[in-house]
Design an enzyme around this catalytic site. Sequence first.
Site, mmCIF file in Angstrom:
data_model
loop_
_atom_site.group_PDB
_atom_site.id
_atom_site.type_symbol
_atom_site.label_atom_id
_atom_site.label_comp_id
_atom_site.label_asym_id
_atom_site.label_seq_id
_atom_site.Cartn_x
_atom_site.Cartn_y
_atom_site.Cartn_z
ATOM 1 N N LYS A 56 1.054 -1.198 -0.046
ATOM 2 C CA LYS A 56 -0.055 0.073 -0.059
ATOM 3 C C LYS A 56 0.855 1.366 0.156
ATOM 4 O O LYS A 56 0.652 2.111 -0.621
ATOM 5 C CB LYS A 56 -1.069 0.037 1.178
ATOM 6 C CG LYS A 56 -1.870 -1.222 1.257
ATOM 7 C CD LYS A 56 -2.664 -0.863 2.675
ATOM 8 C CE LYS A 56 -2.118 -1.147 3.852
ATOM 9 N NZ LYS A 56 -1.269 -2.508 4.167
ATOM 10 N N ARG A 58 -9.525 1.109 8.660
ATOM 11 C CA ARG A 58 -9.344 -0.523 8.701
ATOM 12 C C ARG A 58 -10.296 -1.235 9.321
ATOM 13 O O ARG A 58 -9.896 -2.296 9.739
ATOM 14 C CB ARG A 58 -7.849 -0.706 8.955
ATOM 15 C CG ARG A 58 -7.197 -0.279 10.187
ATOM 16 C CD ARG A 58 -5.855 0.286 10.144
ATOM 17 N NE ARG A 58 -4.811 -0.754 9.771
ATOM 18 C CZ ARG A 58 -3.331 -0.882 9.478
ATOM 19 N NH1 ARG A 58 -3.400 0.438 9.016
ATOM 20 N NH2 ARG A 58 -2.716 -1.705 9.397
ATOM 21 N N ARG A 62 11.870 -5.581 4.664
ATOM 22 C CA ARG A 62 11.678 -4.146 4.533
ATOM 23 C C ARG A 62 12.535 -3.184 5.267
ATOM 24 O O ARG A 62 12.828 -3.759 6.513
ATOM 25 C CB ARG A 62 10.227 -3.904 5.031
ATOM 26 C CG ARG A 62 10.002 -2.347 5.115
ATOM 27 C CD ARG A 62 8.391 -1.878 5.283
ATOM 28 N NE ARG A 62 7.716 -2.562 6.181
ATOM 29 C CZ ARG A 62 6.596 -2.406 6.292
ATOM 30 N NH1 ARG A 62 5.832 -1.837 5.354
ATOM 31 N NH2 ARG A 62 5.999 -3.166 7.439
ATOM 32 N N ARG A 73 11.564 -1.902 10.975
ATOM 33 C CA ARG A 73 10.372 -1.638 11.820
ATOM 34 C C ARG A 73 10.073 -2.446 12.987
ATOM 35 O O ARG A 73 10.217 -3.845 12.811
ATOM 36 C CB ARG A 73 9.111 -1.360 11.116
ATOM 37 C CG ARG A 73 8.753 -0.257 10.667
ATOM 38 C CD ARG A 73 7.539 0.176 9.597
ATOM 39 N NE ARG A 73 6.202 -0.506 10.118
ATOM 40 C CZ ARG A 73 5.183 -0.594 9.285
ATOM 41 N NH1 ARG A 73 5.303 -0.013 8.253
ATOM 42 N NH2 ARG A 73 4.156 -1.188 9.494
ATOM 43 N N ARG A 111 -1.008 -9.087 12.942
ATOM 44 C CA ARG A 111 -1.322 -8.001 12.316
ATOM 45 C C ARG A 111 -2.283 -8.451 11.241
ATOM 46 O O ARG A 111 -3.270 -7.971 10.705
ATOM 47 C CB ARG A 111 -0.142 -6.958 11.724
ATOM 48 C CG ARG A 111 0.469 -6.209 12.675
ATOM 49 C CD ARG A 111 1.774 -5.807 12.199
ATOM 50 N NE ARG A 111 1.788 -4.910 10.974
ATOM 51 C CZ ARG A 111 2.819 -4.534 10.326
ATOM 52 N NH1 ARG A 111 3.988 -5.140 10.662
ATOM 53 N NH2 ARG A 111 2.632 -3.838 9.280
HETATM 54 P P1 AP5 Z 1 4.753 -1.565 1.912
HETATM 55 O O1 AP5 Z 1 4.506 -0.539 0.600
HETATM 56 O O2 AP5 Z 1 5.574 -0.810 3.209
HETATM 57 O O3 AP5 Z 1 3.555 -2.296 2.365
HETATM 58 P P2 AP5 Z 1 2.130 -1.823 3.174
HETATM 59 O O4 AP5 Z 1 1.052 -2.508 2.308
HETATM 60 O O5 AP5 Z 1 2.549 -0.405 3.212
HETATM 61 O O6 AP5 Z 1 2.443 -2.533 4.523
HETATM 62 P P3 AP5 Z 1 2.347 -1.887 6.016
HETATM 63 O O7 AP5 Z 1 3.169 -3.033 6.897
HETATM 64 O O8 AP5 Z 1 3.060 -0.366 6.216
HETATM 65 O O9 AP5 Z 1 1.018 -1.934 6.199
HETATM 66 P P4 AP5 Z 1 0.135 -2.078 7.303
HETATM 67 O O10 AP5 Z 1 -1.109 -1.623 7.070
HETATM 68 O O11 AP5 Z 1 0.234 -3.135 8.243
HETATM 69 O O12 AP5 Z 1 0.982 -0.988 8.419
HETATM 70 P P5 AP5 Z 1 0.693 0.782 8.696
HETATM 71 O O13 AP5 Z 1 2.078 1.472 8.793
HETATM 72 O O14 AP5 Z 1 -0.470 1.249 8.049
HETATM 73 O O15 AP5 Z 1 5.655 -3.089 1.444
HETATM 74 C C1 AP5 Z 1 6.283 -3.705 2.129
HETATM 75 C C2 AP5 Z 1 7.559 -4.241 1.891
HETATM 76 O O16 AP5 Z 1 7.443 -4.971 0.616
HETATM 77 C C3 AP5 Z 1 8.444 -3.170 1.511
HETATM 78 O O17 AP5 Z 1 9.937 -3.587 1.763
HETATM 79 C C4 AP5 Z 1 8.487 -2.932 0.046
HETATM 80 O O18 AP5 Z 1 9.572 -2.456 -0.467
HETATM 81 C C5 AP5 Z 1 8.165 -4.403 -0.444
HETATM 82 N N1 AP5 Z 1 7.323 -4.353 -1.598
HETATM 83 C C6 AP5 Z 1 6.378 -3.677 -2.101
HETATM 84 N N2 AP5 Z 1 5.922 -3.944 -3.174
HETATM 85 C C7 AP5 Z 1 6.334 -5.067 -3.530
HETATM 86 C C8 AP5 Z 1 6.557 -5.997 -4.789
HETATM 87 N N3 AP5 Z 1 5.519 -5.635 -5.631
HETATM 88 N N4 AP5 Z 1 7.387 -7.032 -4.841
HETATM 89 C C9 AP5 Z 1 8.230 -7.201 -4.041
HETATM 90 N N5 AP5 Z 1 8.389 -6.390 -2.830
HETATM 91 C C10 AP5 Z 1 7.642 -5.287 -2.626
HETATM 92 O O19 AP5 Z 1 0.320 0.555 10.066
HETATM 93 C C11 AP5 Z 1 1.147 0.070 11.217
HETATM 94 C C12 AP5 Z 1 0.469 0.118 12.551
HETATM 95 O O20 AP5 Z 1 -0.131 1.245 12.955
HETATM 96 C C13 AP5 Z 1 -0.415 -0.982 12.486
HETATM 97 O O21 AP5 Z 1 -0.218 -2.267 13.008
HETATM 98 C C14 AP5 Z 1 -1.621 -0.225 13.834
HETATM 99 O O22 AP5 Z 1 -0.994 -0.557 15.085
HETATM 100 C C15 AP5 Z 1 -1.518 1.267 13.713
HETATM 101 N N6 AP5 Z 1 -2.262 1.641 12.583
HETATM 102 C C16 AP5 Z 1 -2.276 2.148 11.571
HETATM 103 N N7 AP5 Z 1 -3.323 2.699 10.885
HETATM 104 C C17 AP5 Z 1 -4.223 2.452 11.762
HETATM 105 C C18 AP5 Z 1 -5.748 2.597 11.926
HETATM 106 N N8 AP5 Z 1 -6.422 3.268 10.751
HETATM 107 N N9 AP5 Z 1 -6.434 2.250 12.828
HETATM 108 C C19 AP5 Z 1 -5.821 1.692 13.764
HETATM 109 N N10 AP5 Z 1 -4.392 1.484 13.891
HETATM 110 C C20 AP5 Z 1 -3.788 1.850 12.937
#
Ligand code: AP5
Length: 222
Positions: free
Chosen positions: A13, A87, A126, A159, A170
């Site tokens: 994402k 979410r 990552r 991270r 997660r």
């Molecule tokens: P990346 O692009 O970083 O993936 P992502 O989907 O953004 O993954 P996240 O882990 O950031 O999502 P998340 O929703 O769990 O975490 P968030 O930060 O929102 O890609 C991942 C890896 O793969 C990278 O190394 C990239 O280079 C690689 N990659 C990408 N595309 C690729 C491809 N096509 N092929 C190969 N490699 C590839 O949230 C973190 C925490 O914050 C949550 O757990 C929660 O505690 C809290 N939080 C955030 N938002 C909320 C909310 N709305 N409500 C409540 N808690 C929340």
Amino acid sequence: MRLVFLGPPGAGKGTQAVRAAQELGIAHVSTGDMLRSAVARGTPAGKKAEPIMKAGGLVPDEVVLEMVDERLGSDAAEGFILDGYPRTLKQGEDLDRILSRRGMKLDAALELELAEEVIVPRMAGRRSCPKDGRIYHVTANPPKVPGVCDACGGPLIQRPDDREEVVRKRMEEYRAKTTPLTDWYRAKGILVRVDANGTVDQVWARVKEALSKVAKAKGGRG
Ligand code: AP5
């Protein structure tokens, strides 16, 4: 354009949302980035969020709602990609409410679909820049110099919530709490699904195609 990017942790994402926001000239609003910054600054919201994030749970709805509401009134007023928000079904309803208060509505919710067995290796490799939020992968999307951000030259970090057991928690949270939201967007007719398998560029080509269909449909509605 007013868009939501959905998908399991590690689906890409953040990687795709940064490109799409740049292409469309709109704001990239990542609640994960905002929360990590709040944790780093030690704000009251950050203090509340830190242990929950470390354990792979979801931060309380009101904490994230306040952060998103603030951005919608500032840099995201002219268009946005919400990455990682909403979410839960409750967050989806909250978002509709704060958008309609401003006379806005979502154009689409784009769901990046990826099988669980692909997710864990993506997360393990990552690396991210705590300073500017840029995302890398040690093999699939490496920086020019290992461990160093291409853009700002700062050190990259792993991270704390990318440990395998936290990633599994997660994913459980995603299945239990985000699937009802995805179903809700499908019933509203605004869910667009994109296969997130393949290289970053292959997925980007699919995202671009999906976004141009959304833009066409929006144009057609006037
Ligand atoms: P990346 O692009 O970083 O993936 P992502 O989907 O953004 O993954 P996240 O882990 O950031 O999502 P998340 O929703 O769990 O975490 P968030 O930060 O929102 O890609 C991942 C890896 O793969 C990278 O190394 C990239 O280079 C690689 N990659 C990408 N595309 C690729 C491809 N096509 N092929 C190969 N490699 C590839 O949230 C973190 C925490 O914050 C949550 O757990 C929660 O505690 C809290 N939080 C955030 N938002 C909320 C909310 N709305 N409500 C409540 N808690 C929340």
